[in-house]
Design a protein around this motif. Structure first.
Motif, short mmCIF file in Angstrom:
data_model
loop_
_atom_site.label_atom_id
_atom_site.label_comp_id
_atom_site.label_asym_id
_atom_site.label_seq_id
_atom_site.Cartn_x
_atom_site.Cartn_y
_atom_site.Cartn_z
N UNK A 1 2.58 -14.51 -3.56
CA UNK A 1 2.40 -13.08 -3.85
C UNK A 1 2.86 -12.28 -2.65
N UNK A 2 3.60 -11.21 -2.90
CA UNK A 2 4.24 -10.45 -1.84
C UNK A 2 3.88 -8.97 -1.92
N UNK A 3 3.37 -8.47 -0.82
CA UNK A 3 3.02 -7.06 -0.66
C UNK A 3 3.72 -6.53 0.58
N UNK A 4 3.75 -5.20 0.76
CA UNK A 4 4.32 -4.67 2.00
C UNK A 4 3.60 -5.22 3.22
N UNK A 5 4.30 -5.43 4.29
CA UNK A 5 3.74 -5.97 5.52
C UNK A 5 2.54 -5.13 5.96
N UNK A 6 1.43 -5.80 6.28
CA UNK A 6 0.22 -5.12 6.73
C UNK A 6 -0.71 -4.72 5.61
#
Length: 247
Positions: free
Chosen positions: A165-170
């Motif tokens: 799963x990928x979200x914006x960094x931070x």
């Protein structure tokens, strides 16, 4: 009464049993906690639309963290903050999925979930919150993970050993729960966080009490303060009664 003021609950594999239901025991314990002035929130990889029926079932009017922290809601009807994936990043992730012949899905703000079977995919015309890959081929999954790690712009977790799963960094469940704490004027040290997967690690690590489910991935158990019973054994009720309702 216990010193913890808020409990942040993952949903799938934690609050929900394998039939995707909230047990009577878990529901009753949540009601007991809220009656005593404790705050119960969902902190989930699900989108708001998917989480809301459970929020309504529990009668909660508290903040919630959804899409792994890409949205934080002040209440079930009031969005507090939304963090989007760049359109170019989504385009590159979609290309990566095609190149690796991999199942993928993506959350958009306006139209919910798209996946490999979606007939219409207008990447440019949507606002994107999260992208995911799924494959039961571990070598393929590791190759994809290595590629996106090298980009250096994404928060990379999973909600199952066979996905990414990928979200914006931070952006994470921890960043979401911290924002809820700011809204409520409490500290992370006053929070219990419960979960079973890699996307729960940040909030479990940063909470005052981090709880791994008995059915959690091994890495989650390694970093948690305590490991409880499984989602089939009413773990949420057990933790609430042990750490929030005891004198």
């Amino acid at each position: 009464m216990g010193t913890y003021k808020l409990i942040a609950l993952d949903m799938d594999g934690t609050l929900l049993n394998e039939d995707k239901k909230i047990s009577d025991e878990n529901r009753e314990a949540i009601q007991q906690a809220t009656a005593l002035g404790k705050t119960v929130i969902m902190s989930t990889g699900r989108g708001a639309i998917s989480a809301m029926p459970y929020i309504e079932e529990l009668g909660l009017n508290t903040p919630l963290v959804v899409v792994n922290g890409s949205e934080v809601w002040e209440s079930p009807t009031k969005l507090h903050k939304r963090t989007l994936l760049a359109t170019e990043t989504v385009r590159n992730l979609h290309t990566l999925a095609q190149e690796h012949d991999c199942w993928w899905w993506a959350y958009s703000v306006d139209q919910g979930v798209f996946n490999r079977e979606s007939e219409q995919l207008d990447i440019e015309g949507q606002a994107w919150l999260k992208f995911g890959f799924y494959t039961e081929n571990p070598e393929k999954l590791q190759r994809i993970r290595g590629i996106v790690e090298n980009w250096g712009i994404l928060e990379i977790t999973n909600s199952h050993p066979s996905n990414i799963e990928l979200n914006p960094r931070g952006i994470s469940k921890a960043s979401g729960v911290e924002m809820v704490c700011q809204l409520l004027g409490i500290q992370m040290s006053e929070v219990i966080a419960m979960g079973d997967s890699e996307n729960d690690i940040t909030m479990i690590r940063e909470a005052g009490l981090g709880v791994a489910m008995g059915n959690a991935q091994d890495e989650v158990k390694r970093i948690a303060d305590v490991t409880t019973v499984t989602n089939e054994e009413h773990a949420v009720a057990k933790v609430i009664r042990t750490y929030m309702l005891q004198d």
